[in-house]
Design an enzyme around this catalytic site. Structure first.
Site, mmCIF file in Angstrom:
data_model
loop_
_atom_site.group_PDB
_atom_site.id
_atom_site.type_symbol
_atom_site.label_atom_id
_atom_site.label_comp_id
_atom_site.label_asym_id
_atom_site.label_seq_id
_atom_site.Cartn_x
_atom_site.Cartn_y
_atom_site.Cartn_z
ATOM 1 N N ASP A 68 45.414 25.884 38.343
ATOM 2 C CA ASP A 68 45.356 25.980 39.802
ATOM 3 C C ASP A 68 45.615 27.409 40.268
ATOM 4 O O ASP A 68 46.648 27.999 39.940
ATOM 5 C CB ASP A 68 46.395 25.051 40.439
ATOM 6 C CG ASP A 68 46.117 23.581 40.139
ATOM 7 O OD1 ASP A 68 44.949 23.250 39.917
ATOM 8 O OD2 ASP A 68 47.064 22.785 40.139
ATOM 9 N N ASP B 90 46.208 29.566 33.034
ATOM 10 C CA ASP B 90 46.703 28.680 34.075
ATOM 11 C C ASP B 90 45.482 27.987 34.692
ATOM 12 O O ASP B 90 44.344 28.419 34.472
ATOM 13 C CB ASP B 90 47.460 29.515 35.117
ATOM 14 C CG ASP B 90 47.885 28.710 36.317
ATOM 15 O OD1 ASP B 90 48.505 27.650 36.125
ATOM 16 O OD2 ASP B 90 47.588 29.133 37.452
ATOM 17 N N ASP C 22 47.779 33.521 37.925
ATOM 18 C CA ASP C 22 47.758 34.086 39.274
ATOM 19 C C ASP C 22 49.136 34.167 39.913
ATOM 20 O O ASP C 22 49.263 34.645 41.042
ATOM 21 C CB ASP C 22 46.874 33.221 40.180
ATOM 22 C CG ASP C 22 47.476 31.825 40.364
ATOM 23 O OD1 ASP C 22 47.822 31.469 41.496
ATOM 24 O OD2 ASP C 22 47.615 31.101 39.365
#
Length: 228
Positions: A14, A12, A177
């Site tokens: 961001d 990922d 995240d």
């Protein structure tokens, strides 16, 4: 999955590699104010990100994680267009890589892993961001939030990577995240590596039950690099 099996690592962006909220918050605040709505703070935007720009703007206009159903499609589209313009104008100058990111990507790349980026961020912003922070050359594939009809947690991007590189789910690891990253991995049948920092709407990443939980991206090396 065993450590020896991993061939492809999907990341990922961001909240995983890049803290982009400072720039996103500036753009979201400007966009909501431009259409006559109250502005938003960086703290609010940290809660609102993770599901793509359309959802971010809907939440910003609603001042809530739950989007107000009374918001018109026209208003949301107008605010989204303004957001894109304002975000481009920020030059991403306030965004920064998290600690150990560049070093970890370099080591994984040198070790021969195939690295891919799977983000819900609009595709048009991704190349410049990667170049600006000196990590573009590490990724073989860069898939944005509009590369496919569905975003994470839909596994379509991960499935595409497996088909392209002719690998099995046991040979891929998803690093992220948020619960969307972990669910995308589960839906694709691959293992997941969850980071405790980033943007997950205040919910501990462990609650999504990733295969690995870590406080630093550098800990990924301990998972995938096996001594001879």
């Amino acid at each position: 999955m065993t450590q020896q099996e991993i061939k492809l690592i999907a990341f990922d962006l961001d909240g995983t590699l890049l803290d982009s909220v400072p720039d996103l918050a500036v753009a979201a605040d400007q966009a909501t104010r431009a259409v006559g709505f109250p502005g938003v703070t960086e703290l609010q935007v940290r809660d609102y990100v993770g599901n793509g720009a359309d959802i971010l703007i809907g939440r910003a206009l609603s001042q809530s994680l739950t989007i107000n159903p009374e918001l018109s499609d026209e208003l949301r589209a107008q605010a989204r267009e303004l957001f894109d313009d304002f975000y481009q104008q920020t030059g991403h100058k306030l965004s920064h890589l998290y600690p150990t990111v560049k070093e970890t990507l370099k080591e994984l790349h040198q070790a021969g892993f195939t690295l891919a980026l799977v983000t819900n961020k609009p595709s048009k912003f991704v190349p410049d961001v990667l170049q600006q922070h000196g990590i573009a050359d590490y990724f073989v594939d860069v898939l944005g939030g509009d590369s496919f009809p569905e975003k994470k947690p839909n596994p379509i991007a991960l499935n595409w990577l497996m088909e392209k590189h002719q690998i099995q789910p046991t040979e891929m690891l998803m690093v992220g995240d948020s619960k969307n990253d972990i669910l995308a991995a589960k839906n694709a049948g691959c293992a997941s590596f969850g980071l405790t920092y980033g943007y997950n709407h205040g919910e501990p990443i462990a609650a999504s039950e990733p295969d690995f939980v870590a406080d630093s991206l550098a800990q990924l090396l301990d998972v995938v690099l096996v001594s001879a």
